[in-house]
Design a protein around this motif. Structure first.
Motif, PDB file in Angstrom:
ATOM      1  N   VAL A  54      -2.173 -12.052  -6.239  1.00  0.00           N
ATOM      2  CA  VAL A  54      -2.303 -12.555  -4.879  1.00  0.00           C
ATOM      3  C   VAL A  54      -3.711 -13.118  -4.714  1.00  0.00           C
ATOM      4  CG1 VAL A  54      -2.186 -11.930  -2.446  1.00  0.00           C
ATOM      5  CG2 VAL A  54      -0.646 -10.847  -4.089  1.00  0.00           C
ATOM      6  N   VAL A  55      -3.807 -14.388  -4.278  1.00  0.00           N
ATOM      7  CA  VAL A  55      -5.115 -15.035  -4.187  1.00  0.00           C
ATOM      8  C   VAL A  55      -5.486 -15.517  -2.786  1.00  0.00           C
ATOM      9  CG1 VAL A  55      -5.187 -15.716  -6.610  1.00  0.00           C
ATOM     10  CG2 VAL A  55      -4.168 -17.253  -4.953  1.00  0.00           C
ATOM     11  N   ASP A  56      -4.512 -15.842  -1.954  1.00  0.00           N
ATOM     12  CA  ASP A  56      -4.837 -16.420  -0.649  1.00  0.00           C
ATOM     13  C   ASP A  56      -3.623 -16.320   0.269  1.00  0.00           C
ATOM     14  OD1 ASP A  56      -6.328 -17.686   1.314  1.00  0.00           O
ATOM     15  OD2 ASP A  56      -6.367 -19.638   0.320  1.00  0.00           O
ATOM     16  N   TYR A  62      -5.536  -6.495   3.719  1.00  0.00           N
ATOM     17  CA  TYR A  62      -5.975  -7.324   2.596  1.00  0.00           C
ATOM     18  C   TYR A  62      -6.190  -8.780   3.014  1.00  0.00           C
ATOM     19  CZ  TYR A  62      -6.052  -9.869  -1.790  1.00  0.00           C
ATOM     20  OH  TYR A  62      -6.415 -10.699  -2.826  1.00  0.00           O
ATOM     21  N   PHE A  63      -5.281  -9.328   3.804  1.00  0.00           N
ATOM     22  CA  PHE A  63      -5.375 -10.727   4.216  1.00  0.00           C
ATOM     23  C   PHE A  63      -6.172 -10.919   5.500  1.00  0.00           C
ATOM     24  CE2 PHE A  63      -1.386 -10.378   1.798  1.00  0.00           C
ATOM     25  CZ  PHE A  63      -1.646 -11.291   0.791  1.00  0.00           C
ATOM     26  N   GLY A  64      -6.292  -9.859   6.293  1.00  0.00           N
ATOM     27  CA  GLY A  64      -7.061  -9.980   7.526  1.00  0.00           C
ATOM     28  C   GLY A  64      -6.750  -8.878   8.508  1.00  0.00           C
ATOM     29  N   ALA A  65      -7.748  -8.547   9.330  1.00  0.00           N
ATOM     30  CA  ALA A  65      -7.614  -7.548  10.387  1.00  0.00           C
ATOM     31  C   ALA A  65      -7.895  -8.230  11.722  1.00  0.00           C
ATOM     32  CB  ALA A  65      -8.584  -6.395  10.171  1.00  0.00           C
ATOM     33  N   THR A  88     -10.583 -12.335   4.764  1.00  0.00           N
ATOM     34  CA  THR A  88     -11.414 -11.339   4.094  1.00  0.00           C
ATOM     35  C   THR A  88     -12.018 -11.972   2.846  1.00  0.00           C
ATOM     36  OG1 THR A  88      -9.712 -10.468   2.607  1.00  0.00           O
ATOM     37  CG2 THR A  88      -9.823  -9.498   4.819  1.00  0.00           C
ATOM     38  N   SER A  89     -13.034 -11.322   2.315  1.00  0.00           N
ATOM     39  CA  SER A  89     -13.656 -11.819   1.083  1.00  0.00           C
ATOM     40  C   SER A  89     -13.178 -11.020  -0.127  1.00  0.00           C
ATOM     41  CB  SER A  89     -15.182 -11.736   1.203  1.00  0.00           C
ATOM     42  OG  SER A  89     -15.574 -10.403   1.431  1.00  0.00           O
ATOM     43  N   LYS A  90     -12.078 -10.302   0.022  1.00  0.00           N
ATOM     44  CA  LYS A  90     -11.549  -9.488  -1.074  1.00  0.00           C
ATOM     45  C   LYS A  90     -11.052 -10.384  -2.207  1.00  0.00           C
ATOM     46  CE  LYS A  90     -10.329  -5.885   2.153  1.00  0.00           C
ATOM     47  NZ  LYS A  90      -9.295  -5.093   2.790  1.00  0.00           N
TER      48      LYS A  90
END
Length: 161
Positions: free
Chosen positions: A63-65, A101-104, A118-120
């Motif tokens: 998973v990248v984006d 992982y993708f955003g809060a 996120t910058s994960k």
């Protein structure tokens, strides 16, 4: 000045097809005028704290984006946490489940196109995972449409990252 060349990872190959191995997995959440998810296991309006399983991301995908397309927003002030949880309910030591992982706190009330917030770094899922969206701040009480596109590279299940 020295010339430094990085060793090439074999995983950067495009695979056995001329179009490569990047996939865009599309998930759609639509709600009716009462705020309930369409084609879902419940017909109750989405409430604060509800977690919607949007679909499955297969094992072996890196998973990248992501892109979240809010074409018709939910009730004013609603935000969401977008992440993943393993559908067998058992966490992984190498790639832990991540509800954000993708955003809060993604704004789901206003029409927008949101990228991964996120910058994960990318993660290679060792097993099938559910894409999850947690409803925050308010209950939904209106029709809405949200598309989530997850960009992932098909690498296969590996034992090391």
């Amino acid at each position: 000045m020295a010339k430094v060349t990085k060793k090439q990872a074999h995983r950067n190959a495009l695979g056995s097809t001329p179009w490569g191995n990047l996939s865009a997995l599309r998930f759609v959440l639509e709600t009716n005028a009462a705020g309930a998810a369409l084609d879902a296991s419940s017909d109750a309006p989405l409430a604060i704290g509800d977690v919607v399983v949007l679909g499955q991301i297969p094992a072996g995908f890196r998973v990248v984006d992501s892109a979240v397309i809010v074409s018709e927003g939910m009730t004013a002030t609603i935000t969401g946490d977008l992440g993943f949880a393993y559908n067998d309910g058992v966490d992984s030591a190498t790639v832990p489940q991540d509800a954000v992982y993708f955003g809060a706190g993604l704004n789901l009330a206003t029409a927008a196109h949101l990228r991964k917030a996120t910058s994960k770094g990318s993660v290679l899922l060792p097993k099938d995972a559910d894409l999850t969206l947690k409803v925050n701040v308010a209950a939904n009480a209106k029709a809405s449409k949200i598309e989530v596109i997850v960009y992932a590279i098909a690498e296969g299940v590996a034992t090391a990252q």
